[in-house]
Design an enzyme around this catalytic site. Structure first.
Site, PDB file in Angstrom:
ATOM      1  N   ARG A   1      25.755   5.182 -14.367  1.00  0.00           N
ATOM      2  CA  ARG A   1      26.187   5.504 -13.013  1.00  0.00           C
ATOM      3  C   ARG A   1      25.131   6.349 -12.295  1.00  0.00           C
ATOM      4  NH1 ARG A   1      26.412   5.425  -8.795  1.00  0.00           N
ATOM      5  NH2 ARG A   1      28.035   5.807  -7.242  1.00  0.00           N
TER       6      ARG A   1
ATOM      7  N   CYS B   1      22.879   5.692  -9.002  1.00  0.00           N
ATOM      8  CA  CYS B   1      22.867   6.691  -7.935  1.00  0.00           C
ATOM      9  C   CYS B   1      21.439   6.922  -7.457  1.00  0.00           C
ATOM     10  CB  CYS B   1      23.480   7.995  -8.466  1.00  0.00           C
ATOM     11  SG  CYS B   1      23.445   9.348  -7.287  1.00  0.00           S
TER      12      CYS B   1
END
Lengths: 74, 218
Positions: free
Chosen positions: A31, A35
């Protein structure tokens, strides 16, 4: 807001999760990788000091919140 | 390699922290530590190089440090940064400021480009709707920047080609090309200056904002 505890099942407390956008189960590492990608950063290494430091920071700030892992995220 | 780096960094961090024990690490020490961590944590991928974040210019450096310090830049530095950026603006090579608003809308709608998963050969988008309202019909817009709905109309630009509109036309071009020429630490990306958009694309966006026929000015 990265410096506050977002509460039960939010932010750090929601990972790892099934990320619908990718049709995959993602770890916090993955994740964070995405990002950085959308911020137009170069590629953060998995297990790199920057990503470990950042997730630790998020985890410490979320201290006391209930985890809902494995969760579903968009 | 991993263990080595960690050891070196821990050693470095400890040394730095001990060195500044009385008052904590200085800004310079933290910057040096950050650079070390960045260099060991990131790699080039596709067309995105680590130098993109390690070789930012003085403008970005000054504004980032002001941000971290929680204090805005002093007047003198801010004006100096604006002057440097104003001087760096590339005006249209053919003197034409106004392009096709229909193309401008497409560019404003597109947020593609510059990530490591983007094809470097494809045109970048302006990502304008990420922060601004423009065409009233588009309800998905950000509010990071001011609404640009009726941009030309509000400013009384009925004929972008007239001498009366010259200043506003030039300001609009300049702002898109290099936003920090007018506001030192503006959050708006310097679309032209940083090579995000080319001259043709900027021309189309100026058209979107200033053409009286553009949906922005209806």
């Amino acid at each position: 807001m990265l410096t506050k505890n977002p509460g039960d099942g939010l932010g750090f407390a929601a990972w790892p999760a099934y990320r619908v956008s990718n049709g995959q189960m993602w770890s916090m590492q993955l994740r964070l990788n995405d990002c950085y990608r959308q911020q137009r950063f170069p590629y953060p290494g998995f297990g790199s000091d920057a990503t470990i430091a950042l997730s630790t920071y998020l985890g410490v700030n979320a201290k006391g919140a209930a985890s809902i892992a494995p969760a579903i995220k968009r | 390699m991993k263990k080595n780096t960690l050891f070196v960094l821990t050693g470095l961090a400890t040394a730095l922290l001990l060195a500044g024990c009385a008052t904590g690490p200085s800004v310079a020490e933290l910057n040096a530590l950050t650079n070390q961590i960045v260099k060991s944590s990131f790699r080039d991928q596709s067309h995105v190089k680590v130098t993109r974040i390690t070789e930012t210019d003085e403008t970005n450096l000054a504004c980032s440090e002001a941000d971290v310090a929680g204090k805005p830049l002093d007047e003198k530095t801010a004006r100096a940064i604006e002057a440097v950026n104003l001087k760096a603006i590339k005006w249209p090579s053919d003197g034409k400021f106004i392009g096709d608003w229909k193309e401008g809308e497409k560019i404003a709608q597109s947020g593609r480009g510059l990530t490591w998963s983007d094809d470097a050969k494809m045109a970048n988008g302006g990502n304008c709707y990420n922060c601004h309202q423009m065409d009233k019909k588009e309800i998905s817009f950000g509010t990071i920047g001011p609404s640009l709905y009726n941009y030309g109309k509000i400013r009384g630009v009925t004929d972008p080609a007239s001498p009366a509109s010259k200043a506003m036309v030039e300001y609009t071009w300049g702002k898109i090309w290099n936003a920090k020429a007018y506001n030192a630490c503006s959050n708006m990306p310097r679309a032209g200056h940083m090579g995000i958009l080319n001259e043709t694309q900027v021309r189309h966006i100026v058209g979107l904002l200033l053409d009286p026929k553009s949906p922005v000015n209806q």
